[in-house]
Scaffold this active site. Structure first.
Site, PDB file in Angstrom:
ATOM      1  N   ASP A 449     -38.717 -29.071 -86.184  1.00  0.00           N
ATOM      2  CA  ASP A 449     -39.509 -30.188 -85.913  1.00  0.00           C
ATOM      3  C   ASP A 449     -38.765 -31.172 -84.723  1.00  0.00           C
ATOM      4  OD1 ASP A 449     -41.553 -31.847 -85.975  1.00  0.00           O
ATOM      5  OD2 ASP A 449     -41.399 -32.188 -88.458  1.00  0.00           O
ATOM      6  N   ASP A 513     -50.356 -31.789 -87.573  1.00  0.00           N
ATOM      7  CA  ASP A 513     -50.032 -32.220 -88.996  1.00  0.00           C
ATOM      8  C   ASP A 513     -51.077 -32.183 -89.923  1.00  0.00           C
ATOM      9  OD1 ASP A 513     -47.119 -32.228 -89.035  1.00  0.00           O
ATOM     10  OD2 ASP A 513     -47.236 -34.421 -88.438  1.00  0.00           O
TER      11      ASP A 513
END
Length: 723
Positions: A449, A513
């Site tokens: 990430d 997301d």
């Protein structure tokens, strides 16, 4: 000198050197084996203009009276004084080509500058272009911009690009091409949620399956610009460049700077032809993912930061029962990490949570036939971490003095800052910690990430996004070399780092997301215009979306996730009874058809009904797509909102062989499926749905079949079998 002519997959690129400098005289439809004397292309000279033809050079130059965006901007610094040699006059020194590549060297001896252009037209029609500028002089030369650009034909009158934000990435926008420059600037230090995955110029009204399109993509994960530049004489150039900060590239004598690659494709069959060119390039790479893409369970929306071994063991057991093949432990496993305020940078397993390390969970996962994956965010740091307290000088800031010496830091973003990977000690620490995790644990997969923009990003007081991006690339490359069996996913607050630069170093991207299936229909559709589905993570989220609060039936969520790298981000322990059996059915369906989904041609219908999305995957002929009895295609017919008409009407299924015959069947839902009554609104479905329909590919592509009247935010799945 003869022109250089590259040809592949219906595309020609012609580079002429007749005017002394290299220029692309054609990029578009295949021109065949022979070319005429290109002198016939010399333009008339208009009144009140330069007394010569003005070339749109391979590197457009003001010295040739090009009045649009120049290819090279820079200047020489002599005895500390900037601004010299601000305008180069590059002329061809050599130009060579074979069937697929061309190399052109241009030089300006007076300015002490040379530029080498490398051009490759790949087998599937994807063009790759990059420039390298070299300082041949005796004093420093500052590069302000080195742009790669291509001409488009006069009938390109519309421009399509993409934009977005967190949880709404890659949405299309269109505008007419008008005189002037349309610029999309990314100053995020990463690709950006709002960045455009492609810039496409095309004929009026071009769509998925019709029209001419010229499209470009810049393979770079740092600051960048993409642009369309239309000058007063009617010519239009499209291209892109790295957006350099102040004096980020200052070439000493003998040094060089190479641009990121500009990838480009031409299609006379709309955007689907652009996708075919990109997919062909991705899938021809020797390091492209080879094994079947495993069903994933990610723990984030199941447990968030609540890392309890007993609960995670239950989750792993439930996942294995469903048929999951990869179990990924998300954020919360390392020292001090109970929420997102602390711990980033301390890449040690938290002994208070995991007294025996990750081994008990890893063993439980792998003993059940699943791979184990782990979330990391190596490029970021919390101030509340041991490493930030020990090495504040490793934190990126704009000042020459470090945070340790009182230097100012950029504003926090999600309570985190950026590790200065340009600092060799910081880079080595991050490499050593991730390398140790992979060496000491049976980890097959990293979810990597990167959750903030790189604002006010500097090293030793100077702008350093350029060097940080290259250092991040080196980190990926070094870890992949040390652990070649480990796959890496690029996640960046979801879809904020999606580009061919990062995809050269990773095995999939997290598109967003947002797991809301309605949002994902658009996000995945436009991500997929460039990136093939086997590289795009698509997960079934909870019944009610974590990010939007919308509630969707399982079938809508599953059919949406099916056309990607399929997985779940959901506490599947709570899925019981008929819903669990339905979920197992979709997992089995994915496993049955993933070979087709991840190798076939992606096709998207041009539907006049804006409430309807129709897309599918058609098997390639060499994959047996036309062999009798094989599944030749899967199509999803998706109702995203209510439509104007009472009936959906006939829907075409594009991309099939017009000379072959096929059988079309409703794969989901059937009357036995739990979502059957939620999906349809009509009392009497179209008769063919009960027994299937047989027709030629031409009939299915031109006439189509009547579709059921779908409720909004529902979808049906069709299987097409070759007869």
């Amino acid at each position: 000198m003869q022109p250089l002519h590259l040809r592949s997959a219906g595309t020609s690129l012609v580079i002429s050197t007749n005017r002394g400098e290299a220029e692309i005289t054609h990029w578009g439809a295949d021109l065949g084996d022979t070319l005429p004397d290109l002198a016939i292309l010399n333009e008339p000279i208009p009144p009140s203009a330069i007394d010569a033809n003005v070339p749109a050079g391979l590197l457009p130059q003001p010295s040739s009276s090009w009045q649009g965006r120049p290819g090279l901007r820079g200047h020489r610094v002599i005895d500390g004084v900037p601004g010299f040699d601000f305008s180069t006059r590059l002329r061809v020194v050599s130009a060579t080509a074979d069937a697929s590549t061309a190399v052109v060297l241009q030089s300006d001896p007076d300015a002490g500058i040379s530029v080498t252009s490398n051009v490759t037209l790949h087998a599937g029609g994807l063009l790759e272009l990059r420039h390298t500028v070299t300082n041949d002089g005796t004093s420093p030369f500052q590069v302000d911009e080195l742009a790669t650009m291509l001409p488009v034909a006069p009938d390109a009158v519309e421009l399509l690009d993409l934009t977005g934000r967190w949880c709404r990435e890659r949405h299309p926008q269109r505008r007419a091409i008008q005189q002037g420059t349309w610029v999309r600037t990314g100053r995020h230090g990463r690709t950006g949620h709002d960045s455009s995955l492609l810039l496409a110029a095309g004929t009026a009204g071009f769509g998925n399956r019709h029209g001419k399109v010229w499209a470009t993509h810049l393979a770079w994960s740092g600051n960048h610009e993409q642009f369309a530049d239309s000058v007063a004489d009617g010519r239009t150039m499209v291209g892109g460049s790295e957006l350099l900060g102040p004096a980020e590239v200052l070439l000493q004598p003998g040094e060089s700077y190479t641009t990121p690659a500009l990838f480009a494709a031409y299609s006379d069959r709309g955007l689907d032809g652009i996708s075919e060119a990109f997919y062909s390039w991705f899938r021809s790479r020797p390091h492209h993912v080879g094994k079947p893409r495993p069903v994933v369970l990610n723990t984030w929306e199941a447990v968030y930061f609540d890392h309890n071994l007993e609960s995670l063991l239950e989750l792993a057991e439930s996942a294995a029962d469903l048929g999951v093949e990869r179990f990924v432990l998300d954020d919360g496993w390392f020292r001090g990490r109970r929420d997102d305020h602390a711990g980033l940078g301390d890449w040690y397993v938290d002994e208070t949570l995991w007294p025996s390390g990750l081994t008990p969970l890893i063993d439980a996962v792998t003993s059940r036939g699943m791979e184990f994956g782990l979330w990391v965010e190596p490029e970021m740091v919390n101030l509340n971490s041991d490493i930030a307290r020990e090495h504040p000088e490793w934190i990126v800031g704009p000042a020459a003095s470090s945070h340790k010496d009182g230097g100012r830091l950029p504003l926090e973003w999600r309570q985190q800052h950026v590790v200065d990977l340009v600092n060799p000690e910081a880079w080595q620490y991050i490499f050593d910690r991730i390398d140790a995790l992979l060496t000491e644990n049976n980890i097959s997969y990293l979810k990597w990430d990167q959750n903030r923009d790189l604002l006010e990003h500097g090293h030793a007081g100077r702008a350093s996004v350029h060097e940080q991006t290259l250092a991040a690339y080196r980190l990926f490359d070094a870890l992949r070399a040390a652990h070649p069996g480990v796959e890496i996913e690029s996640c960046s607050s979801g879809g904020a780092r999606v580009d061919l630069g990062i995809l050269e170093r990773t095995d999939r991207i997290w598109a967003s997301d947002c797991n809301d299936a309605l949002e994902r229909q658009t996000i995945q559709r436009w991500t997929g215009v460039v990136v093939p589905p086997e590289l795009v993570g698509g997960h079934i989220g909870p019944t009610t979306s974590h990010t939007t609060g919308r509630t969707h039936d399982l079938s809508f969520r599953a059919i949406t996730a099916l056309f990607g790298h399929f997985g779940m981000e959901w506490d599947v322990r709570s899925v019981t009874g008929a819903e669990r059996e339905e979920l197992k059915g979709f997992i089995a369906l994915y496993k049955e058809h993933r070979g087709l989904i991840h190798s076939g041609r992606m096709v998207r219908a041009d539907s006049p009904d804006e409430s309807l999305m129709v897309h599918g995957v058609v098997a390639s002929e060499h994959d047996g797509g036309t062999a009798p009895g094989t599944t030749a295609a899967l199509f999803a017919v998706v109702k995203i909102r209510t439509g104007f008409g009472e009936l959906v009407g006939r829907v075409a299924l594009p991309g099939l062989d017009p000379l072959r015959s096929y059988r079309v069947e409703l794969l989901f839902p059937t009357p036995e499926d739990a979502d059957y009554g939620h999906t349809f609104t009509e009392a009497k479905p179209a008769p063919w749905l009960a027994s299937g329909a047989e027709a030629s590919g031409r009939f299915l592509g031109e006439v189509g079949l009547p579709m059921p009247v779908l409720n909004p935010e529902h979808a049906v799945l069709l299987r097409v079998t070759a007869l």
